[in-house]
Scaffold this motif. Structure first.
Motif, PDB file in Angstrom:
ATOM      1  N   ILE A  33       6.452  -7.002   4.401  1.00  0.00           N
ATOM      2  CA  ILE A  33       7.127  -8.116   4.125  1.00  0.00           C
ATOM      3  C   ILE A  33       8.618  -8.042   4.309  1.00  0.00           C
ATOM      4  O   ILE A  33       8.839  -6.864   4.344  1.00  0.00           O
ATOM      5  CB  ILE A  33       7.122  -8.092   2.418  1.00  0.00           C
ATOM      6  CG1 ILE A  33       5.662  -8.531   1.837  1.00  0.00           C
ATOM      7  CG2 ILE A  33       7.935  -9.247   1.649  1.00  0.00           C
ATOM      8  CD1 ILE A  33       5.608  -8.483   0.264  1.00  0.00           C
ATOM      9  N   SER A  34       9.269  -9.079   4.630  1.00  0.00           N
ATOM     10  CA  SER A  34      10.777  -8.835   4.919  1.00  0.00           C
ATOM     11  C   SER A  34      11.595  -9.863   4.174  1.00  0.00           C
ATOM     12  O   SER A  34      11.104 -10.921   3.918  1.00  0.00           O
ATOM     13  CB  SER A  34      10.988  -9.332   6.261  1.00  0.00           C
ATOM     14  OG  SER A  34      10.491  -8.273   7.205  1.00  0.00           O
ATOM     15  N   LEU A  35      12.552  -9.195   3.334  1.00  0.00           N
ATOM     16  CA  LEU A  35      13.484 -10.190   2.667  1.00  0.00           C
ATOM     17  C   LEU A  35      14.896 -10.269   3.427  1.00  0.00           C
ATOM     18  O   LEU A  35      15.510  -9.139   3.775  1.00  0.00           O
ATOM     19  CB  LEU A  35      13.648  -9.549   1.227  1.00  0.00           C
ATOM     20  CG  LEU A  35      12.706  -9.732   0.054  1.00  0.00           C
ATOM     21  CD1 LEU A  35      11.314  -8.988   0.642  1.00  0.00           C
ATOM     22  CD2 LEU A  35      13.070  -9.323  -1.141  1.00  0.00           C
ATOM     23  N   ILE A  53       9.355  -4.062   3.868  1.00  0.00           N
ATOM     24  CA  ILE A  53       8.425  -3.147   3.592  1.00  0.00           C
ATOM     25  C   ILE A  53       7.388  -2.820   4.442  1.00  0.00           C
ATOM     26  O   ILE A  53       6.807  -3.655   4.966  1.00  0.00           O
ATOM     27  CB  ILE A  53       7.572  -3.549   2.152  1.00  0.00           C
ATOM     28  CG1 ILE A  53       8.369  -3.780   1.111  1.00  0.00           C
ATOM     29  CG2 ILE A  53       6.556  -2.577   1.693  1.00  0.00           C
ATOM     30  CD1 ILE A  53       7.781  -4.624  -0.293  1.00  0.00           C
ATOM     31  N   GLU A  54       7.409  -1.507   4.987  1.00  0.00           N
ATOM     32  CA  GLU A  54       6.498  -1.113   6.330  1.00  0.00           C
ATOM     33  C   GLU A  54       5.104  -0.673   5.561  1.00  0.00           C
ATOM     34  O   GLU A  54       5.172  -0.056   4.608  1.00  0.00           O
ATOM     35  CB  GLU A  54       7.051  -0.152   7.190  1.00  0.00           C
ATOM     36  CG  GLU A  54       8.517  -0.250   7.549  1.00  0.00           C
ATOM     37  CD  GLU A  54       8.526  -1.634   8.553  1.00  0.00           C
ATOM     38  OE1 GLU A  54       7.617  -1.700   9.202  1.00  0.00           O
ATOM     39  OE2 GLU A  54       9.637  -2.322   8.606  1.00  0.00           O
ATOM     40  N   ALA A  55       4.118  -0.547   6.542  1.00  0.00           N
ATOM     41  CA  ALA A  55       2.704  -0.259   6.170  1.00  0.00           C
ATOM     42  C   ALA A  55       2.714   1.105   5.594  1.00  0.00           C
ATOM     43  O   ALA A  55       1.747   1.332   4.710  1.00  0.00           O
ATOM     44  CB  ALA A  55       1.851  -0.653   7.540  1.00  0.00           C
ATOM     45  N   LEU A  87      12.043  -8.495  -9.019  1.00  0.00           N
ATOM     46  CA  LEU A  87      11.781  -8.451  -7.583  1.00  0.00           C
ATOM     47  C   LEU A  87      10.362  -8.169  -7.193  1.00  0.00           C
ATOM     48  O   LEU A  87      10.049  -8.621  -6.110  1.00  0.00           O
ATOM     49  CB  LEU A  87      12.904  -7.343  -7.062  1.00  0.00           C
ATOM     50  CG  LEU A  87      13.078  -7.190  -5.592  1.00  0.00           C
ATOM     51  CD1 LEU A  87      13.298  -8.572  -4.703  1.00  0.00           C
ATOM     52  CD2 LEU A  87      14.078  -6.291  -5.209  1.00  0.00           C
ATOM     53  N   LEU A  88       9.667  -7.449  -8.085  1.00  0.00           N
ATOM     54  CA  LEU A  88       8.364  -7.331  -7.576  1.00  0.00           C
ATOM     55  C   LEU A  88       7.447  -8.479  -7.726  1.00  0.00           C
ATOM     56  O   LEU A  88       6.677  -8.615  -7.048  1.00  0.00           O
ATOM     57  CB  LEU A  88       7.725  -6.112  -8.883  1.00  0.00           C
ATOM     58  CG  LEU A  88       6.680  -5.288  -8.440  1.00  0.00           C
ATOM     59  CD1 LEU A  88       7.170  -4.224  -7.438  1.00  0.00           C
ATOM     60  CD2 LEU A  88       6.245  -4.429  -9.737  1.00  0.00           C
ATOM     61  N   LYS A  89       7.892  -9.501  -8.745  1.00  0.00           N
ATOM     62  CA  LYS A  89       7.298 -10.738  -8.637  1.00  0.00           C
ATOM     63  C   LYS A  89       7.564 -11.681  -7.772  1.00  0.00           C
ATOM     64  O   LYS A  89       6.856 -12.339  -7.267  1.00  0.00           O
ATOM     65  CB  LYS A  89       7.573 -11.351 -10.307  1.00  0.00           C
ATOM     66  CG  LYS A  89       6.936 -10.943 -11.527  1.00  0.00           C
ATOM     67  CD  LYS A  89       7.498 -11.247 -12.682  1.00  0.00           C
ATOM     68  CE  LYS A  89       6.892 -10.678 -13.816  1.00  0.00           C
ATOM     69  NZ  LYS A  89       7.241 -11.105 -15.289  1.00  0.00           N
ATOM     70  N   ILE A  90       8.860 -11.521  -7.210  1.00  0.00           N
ATOM     71  CA  ILE A  90       9.016 -12.121  -5.904  1.00  0.00           C
ATOM     72  C   ILE A  90       8.269 -11.934  -4.844  1.00  0.00           C
ATOM     73  O   ILE A  90       7.794 -12.661  -4.059  1.00  0.00           O
ATOM     74  CB  ILE A  90      10.609 -12.439  -5.710  1.00  0.00           C
ATOM     75  CG1 ILE A  90      11.368 -13.233  -6.686  1.00  0.00           C
ATOM     76  CG2 ILE A  90      10.858 -12.610  -4.436  1.00  0.00           C
ATOM     77  CD1 ILE A  90      13.045 -12.868  -6.750  1.00  0.00           C
ATOM     78  N   LEU A  91       8.210 -10.321  -4.714  1.00  0.00           N
ATOM     79  CA  LEU A  91       7.558  -9.767  -3.449  1.00  0.00           C
ATOM     80  C   LEU A  91       5.889 -10.484  -3.702  1.00  0.00           C
ATOM     81  O   LEU A  91       5.338 -10.838  -2.597  1.00  0.00           O
ATOM     82  CB  LEU A  91       7.287  -8.429  -3.716  1.00  0.00           C
ATOM     83  CG  LEU A  91       8.915  -7.879  -3.336  1.00  0.00           C
ATOM     84  CD1 LEU A  91       8.765  -6.238  -3.582  1.00  0.00           C
ATOM     85  CD2 LEU A  91       9.207  -7.881  -1.875  1.00  0.00           C
ATOM     86  N   ALA A  94       0.133   0.721   1.460  1.00  0.00           N
ATOM     87  CA  ALA A  94       1.643   0.677   1.134  1.00  0.00           C
ATOM     88  C   ALA A  94       1.636   0.284  -0.438  1.00  0.00           C
ATOM     89  O   ALA A  94       0.614  -0.325  -0.721  1.00  0.00           O
ATOM     90  CB  ALA A  94       2.281  -0.262   1.770  1.00  0.00           C
ATOM     91  N   PHE A  95       2.624   0.900  -1.034  1.00  0.00           N
ATOM     92  CA  PHE A  95       2.642   0.481  -2.462  1.00  0.00           C
ATOM     93  C   PHE A  95       4.151   0.335  -2.721  1.00  0.00           C
ATOM     94  O   PHE A  95       5.189   1.191  -2.234  1.00  0.00           O
ATOM     95  CB  PHE A  95       1.786   1.133  -3.358  1.00  0.00           C
ATOM     96  CG  PHE A  95       2.102   2.754  -3.441  1.00  0.00           C
ATOM     97  CD1 PHE A  95       3.160   3.147  -4.241  1.00  0.00           C
ATOM     98  CD2 PHE A  95       1.332   3.544  -2.872  1.00  0.00           C
ATOM     99  CE1 PHE A  95       3.775   4.592  -4.340  1.00  0.00           C
ATOM    100  CE2 PHE A  95       1.381   5.061  -2.718  1.00  0.00           C
ATOM    101  CZ  PHE A  95       2.520   5.440  -3.520  1.00  0.00           C
ATOM    102  N   VAL A  96       4.689  -0.385  -3.943  1.00  0.00           N
ATOM    103  CA  VAL A  96       5.871  -0.852  -4.520  1.00  0.00           C
ATOM    104  C   VAL A  96       5.482  -0.693  -6.015  1.00  0.00           C
ATOM    105  O   VAL A  96       4.900  -1.290  -6.541  1.00  0.00           O
ATOM    106  CB  VAL A  96       6.538  -1.821  -4.169  1.00  0.00           C
ATOM    107  CG1 VAL A  96       7.919  -1.945  -4.759  1.00  0.00           C
ATOM    108  CG2 VAL A  96       6.790  -2.047  -2.478  1.00  0.00           C
ATOM    109  N   LEU A  97       6.293   0.384  -6.558  1.00  0.00           N
ATOM    110  CA  LEU A  97       6.170   0.618  -8.059  1.00  0.00           C
ATOM    111  C   LEU A  97       7.377   0.754  -8.895  1.00  0.00           C
ATOM    112  O   LEU A  97       8.494   1.023  -8.082  1.00  0.00           O
ATOM    113  CB  LEU A  97       5.129   1.817  -8.333  1.00  0.00           C
ATOM    114  CG  LEU A  97       5.722   3.313  -7.609  1.00  0.00           C
ATOM    115  CD1 LEU A  97       6.457   3.970  -8.836  1.00  0.00           C
ATOM    116  CD2 LEU A  97       4.693   4.028  -7.520  1.00  0.00           C
ATOM    117  N   VAL A  98       7.291   0.241 -10.014  1.00  0.00           N
ATOM    118  CA  VAL A  98       8.450   0.225 -11.005  1.00  0.00           C
ATOM    119  C   VAL A  98       8.033   1.314 -11.818  1.00  0.00           C
ATOM    120  O   VAL A  98       7.135   1.188 -12.735  1.00  0.00           O
ATOM    121  CB  VAL A  98       8.767  -1.010 -11.668  1.00  0.00           C
ATOM    122  CG1 VAL A  98      10.063  -0.765 -12.663  1.00  0.00           C
ATOM    123  CG2 VAL A  98       9.138  -2.189 -10.630  1.00  0.00           C
TER     124      VAL A  98
END
Length: 633
Positions: free
Chosen positions: A4-6, A26-28, A45-49, A201-205
């Motif tokens: 994903i790119s913003l 966000i890279e793999a 921002l997590l919901k936008i992703l 890959a993961f993004v966490l809050v």
């Protein structure tokens, strides 16, 4: 290629601008942790992703075919849902296939042709891999009955079920909002291993600093409508933040020096200023606007006066408590001293919150007594904040504890002035509590608790929903607090820094006391496990590593009876036979020429047997561990 790119993304909610012109990718291979104060926009921002919310402006580019799995901060289900319904309600076509296949197997009216066709589709599309992941994760988290209604589950069990749904899907990217909330420490450590081993890959809050440090290799800081990306774990992020702060402080000193000179010029008369007024006034305006914004709360914001605490604080005498016949506390005795700082750990549902409620006096023991000293003033920070009146304003809520707040140096502040120190400007103080976010409510609850000047503090999961900056302020307060503290927490960083002894619950009503830090206790447990493994010898390889006994040995155990010794001797061969049967069944499921492929009823029966075998392996392994530990005494 990035997942994903913003590019120049902005978002406003209501009248609040959360972030503007945000750009990152966000890279793999990235494991990203979002950090920042409450209300900065991390969950948004997590919901936008995830594509749940739209950005107000900017461009979001996703890799073609990208598959995302999300974990909501508060998992939601439909009315009447059972665990099974929640798990398999998914937009993932492969999970939908597994759901359809499982339902057909459970339906006695299903024809062999239907079962055979679905079996072929499962093999062709890799459905058995997904089914196996579901079965494995459910077994590891001891979730056996999928017909249990979701509404009857505890917060910790709901989070476990939601994690299974998130982790089992065949995804490229995981988006996790507060994944450690409501989990006990053992489950958090299990989750750490799963994320690291997943290869995804993961993004966490999260506000769990230990968790961030363990699983993340990138930190993204979201604050003051901007985003900064830092490679490395949380510790490396803090080091870079310190370097940045020092550079910023140097720049600010230079700016202030120039500003002093310019302001002196501004004070002079018109003749002395000459003909360059407009240009210099514009420069002064830029210097003033360039000053850094004030922090959300002052470093000493939590400091208030402290009440004297006498020699007698708290005595627990043979205290017991049960619910529906299940003991959560059995004959526990302890004498609490002035200045003690005790951390409470143990599985979800083991009675940790019950003990705090007994100490606070909100419930009574079934037997035994709780004696509190005459000078004791208890401050209880519970999980729910149930005592908060949502219709009260921020100011009214704080004034209900004290209209003026005294400090040890003799100074006083009004409630309005005190709230300003925590980033609640007077224009905001009339706002109703119901309008606040979960994190803002928790912070306000903490403010009100501490201004009442308690000398014994009871904390039940104090770091849930509170941002890292507020946690740091609380830790600073506790370092100077002279009273006694008892805290239930899954936050290992908080336990490590704020407690000097532990009460360890075993989930059966027993509590073990340990004098020392959390990390020292954990190290002791790991050494004990290694010792047990060495004593068991090579056959211990049959025992899954995550099933090894973690409970501390408490005194002399009852020796094995003759019958139990015979049972112990037979268990390992039984487990070996079950493991072989499990392997054979898996081979039959995956082989296209297997007789099961042509016989729908036999296939359904084989799958039912496979589930039984998995359950028996877990059950017999746990029994073997219990008997083997006792056989050493």
């Amino acid at each position: 290629m990035a997942l994903i790119s913003l590019d120049s993304v902005s978002k406003t909610l209501g009248e609040t601008s959360l972030f503007t012109n945000v750009s990152f990718s966000i890279e793999a291979e990235e494991h990203i942790g979002f950090v920042g104060p409450n209300g900065a926009g991390k969950s948004t921002l997590l919901k936008i992703l995830a594509g749940i919310l739209e950005a107000d402006q900017g461009t979001i580019t996703r890799k073609r075919g990208l598959h995302i799995s999300t974990l909501d901060q508060v998992p939601r289900w439909e009315r009447g849902d059972r665990i099974r319904d929640f798990l398999f309600r998914s937009t993932d076509p492969l999970v939908q296939l597994v759901d359809r296949y499982e339902r057909v197997l459970q339906d006695p009216a299903s024809s062999p042709e239907t079962i055979s066709a679905l079996n072929h589709e499962m093999e062709e599309r890799g459905g058995y891999n997904v089914e196996h992941r579901f079965s494995s994760l459910l077994s590891e988290l001891d979730i056996q009955d999928l017909n249990v209604p979701m509404e009857t589950l505890s917060g910790g069990m709901v989070k476990k079920v939601a994690l299974v749904r998130c982790l089992a899907s065949d995804t490229d990217l995981l988006l996790l909002d507060e994944p450690t909330n409501h989990l006990d420490i053992d489950t958090i450590e299990w989750l750490e291993k799963k994320l690291i081993q997943s290869g995804k890959a993961f993004v966490l809050v999260t506000h769990d600093r230990w968790f961030l440090d363990t699983v993340c290799n990138v930190i993204i800081d979201i604050d003051r409508r901007g985003v900064a990306k830092y490679p490395g774990d949380y510790s490396e992020y803090l080091e870079r933040l310190e370097e940045r702060a020092q550079i910023s402080a140097g720049r600010e000193r230079r700016r202030e020096a120039i500003l002093r000179v310019e302001l002196e010029w501004l004070k002079r008369g018109p003749k002395a200023r000459g003909g360059k007024d407009k240009k210099r006034k514009e420069r002064i305006r830029e210097l003033v606007q360039g000053r850094p914004e004030a922090p959300e709360a002052k470093p000493d914001a939590f400091r208030t006066s402290q009440r004297r605490l006498g020699g007698k604080v708290l005595e627990l005498h043979q205290v017991s408590k049960s619910y529906e016949g299940k003991p959560v506390l059995k004959n526990f005795s302890y004498t609490l001293s002035v200045g003690e700082r005790i951390g409470i750990i143990g599985p979800n549902g083991s009675g940790k919150s019950t003990l705090l409620n007994l100490i606070a006096g909100t419930i009574e023991p079934d037997s035994g007594t709780v004696v509190r000293g005459e000078t004791v003033a208890i401050g209880y920070f519970d999980q729910t904040g149930a005592a908060m009146n949502a219709n009260s304003s921020i100011l009214e809520y704080v004034q209900s504890a004290a209209e003026r707040i005294s400090f040890d140096d003799g100074t006083e502040l009004t409630a309005e002035q005190f709230l300003e120190r925590f980033g609640y400007p007077r224009s905001m103080q009339s706002q109703k509590i119901e309008k606040l976010s979960g994190g803002e409510r928790r912070r306000l609850q903490l403010v009100r608790l501490l201004i009442a000047s308690p000398n014994v503090l009871l904390f039940d999961e104090p770091t849930n929903d509170i941002d890292i900056g507020t946690i740091a302020l609380l830790e600073d307060f506790l370092r100077h607090f002279q009273g006694s503290v008892i805290v239930v927490s899954h936050d290992r960083s908080f336990l490590e820094g704020m407690t000097d002894s532990l009460w360890i619950f075993d989930g059966k009503g027993n509590i073990q006391s340990y004098v020392g830090t959390y990390s020292a206790w954990r190290e002791q447990q790991e050494l004990l496990q290694e010792q047990i493994e060495q004593e068991r010898g090579p056959k211990s390889a049959l025992v899954p590593q995550d099933k090894l006994q973690r409970e501390p040995i408490k005194g002399q155990k009852q020796k094995l009876s003759f019958k139990e010794k015979r049972e112990l001797e037979q268990l390992l061969p039984e487990i070996s036979a079950l493991e072989e049967e499990k392997t054979a069944l898996e081979a039959a499921f995956s082989h296209p020429e297997s007789p099961l492929a042509r016989d729908g009823k036999a296939l359904a029966e084989a799958h039912r047997r496979y589930e039984t075998v998995l359950h028996l392996i877990d059950e017999k392994t746990l029994r073997w561990e219990e008997l083997a530990a006792r056989s050493d005494t």
